[in-house]
Design a protein around this motif. Sequence first.
Motif, PDB file in Angstrom:
ATOM      1  N   GLU A 109       0.831  -1.210   0.000  1.00 46.27           N
ATOM      2  CA  GLU A 109       0.000   0.000   0.000  1.00 46.27           C
ATOM      3  C   GLU A 109       0.863   1.256   0.000  1.00 46.27           C
ATOM      4  OE1 GLU A 109      -3.221   2.489   2.680  1.00 46.27           O
ATOM      5  OE2 GLU A 109      -2.011   0.927   3.619  1.00 46.27           O
ATOM      6  N   GLN A 110       1.862   1.303   0.859  1.00 46.00           N
ATOM      7  CA  GLN A 110       2.707   2.490   0.964  1.00 46.00           C
ATOM      8  C   GLN A 110       3.459   2.761  -0.336  1.00 46.00           C
ATOM      9  OE1 GLN A 110       4.908   1.286   4.425  1.00 46.00           O
ATOM     10  NE2 GLN A 110       3.345   2.027   5.854  1.00 46.00           N
ATOM     11  N   LEU A 111       4.000   1.718  -0.940  1.00 44.16           N
ATOM     12  CA  LEU A 111       4.709   1.889  -2.210  1.00 44.16           C
ATOM     13  C   LEU A 111       3.763   2.379  -3.306  1.00 44.16           C
ATOM     14  CD1 LEU A 111       6.926  -1.321  -2.123  1.00 44.16           C
ATOM     15  CD2 LEU A 111       7.784   1.038  -2.170  1.00 44.16           C
ATOM     16  N   TYR A 112       2.560   1.842  -3.346  1.00 42.01           N
ATOM     17  CA  TYR A 112       1.566   2.234  -4.352  1.00 42.01           C
ATOM     18  C   TYR A 112       1.180   3.703  -4.179  1.00 42.01           C
ATOM     19  CZ  TYR A 112      -2.684   1.912  -7.234  1.00 42.01           C
ATOM     20  OH  TYR A 112      -3.646   2.092  -8.193  1.00 42.01           O
ATOM     21  N   ARG A 113       0.887   4.086  -2.933  1.00 42.71           N
ATOM     22  CA  ARG A 113       0.457   5.463  -2.676  1.00 42.71           C
ATOM     23  C   ARG A 113       1.566   6.467  -2.996  1.00 42.71           C
ATOM     24  NH1 ARG A 113      -4.541   5.407  -1.112  1.00 42.71           N
ATOM     25  NH2 ARG A 113      -5.382   3.709   0.132  1.00 42.71           N
ATOM     26  N   LYS A 114       2.810   6.059  -2.828  1.00 38.65           N
ATOM     27  CA  LYS A 114       3.932   6.962  -3.089  1.00 38.65           C
ATOM     28  C   LYS A 114       4.353   6.941  -4.560  1.00 38.65           C
ATOM     29  CE  LYS A 114       8.611   7.988  -1.525  1.00 38.65           C
ATOM     30  NZ  LYS A 114       9.712   7.605  -0.661  1.00 38.65           N
ATOM     31  N   GLN A 115       4.428   5.744  -5.165  1.00 37.34           N
ATOM     32  CA  GLN A 115       5.029   5.599  -6.491  1.00 37.34           C
ATOM     33  C   GLN A 115       4.016   5.553  -7.634  1.00 37.34           C
ATOM     34  OE1 GLN A 115       8.442   3.678  -7.287  1.00 37.34           O
ATOM     35  NE2 GLN A 115       9.333   4.541  -5.450  1.00 37.34           N
TER      36      GLN A 115
END
Length: 176
Positions: free
Chosen positions: A127-133
């Motif tokens: 989730e964190q990678l998706y929201r950032k990248q």
Amino acid sequence: METAGHAEYRLQGLPPVIHASSRTLILGSMPGAVSLSKQEYYGHPRNHFWPLLYAIWGEGSPPETAYRDRLDFALEQGVGLWDVLAGCEREGSLDADIRKPEANDFILLLNEYPTIERVFFNGKTAEQLYRKQVLPQLLKQEKGTHIKYDTLPSSSPARAMSLQDKLVDWRKLGDA
């Protein structure tokens, strides 16, 4: 490449497993070492992913079936599989060790598969990678604005939680 006394390796992820009828997409962060060596999503024998899917829909053969049969089972439920990252540097399998992440092309995927309505993240790192990248580019292109997102406890054996405890949250997949 040597950094701070340990080697890091550039890894390439797996291609998406998706069908024109897929409505749900499950996104991991990056396959672990065992999965990459087998070229199979959730290939580690202690990963709970396949037992969770079979428990939710309660049909078909047990998770020990051939990999292609497991993929077909997921696709029959309208579920596609992919990872947020196309590549990264990482020694070992832990998400915490991911360096230099490179996101997959979600604009291309959503153009090809506009039927995706729900995205479930297999763990908080995904989730964190998706929201950032990924999400900023999608919003800039006005892509995927209809998609509903949810984060599930990681199916990884590194996530110290029983299969039954994970299943409580993972049942949301069946409701999607």
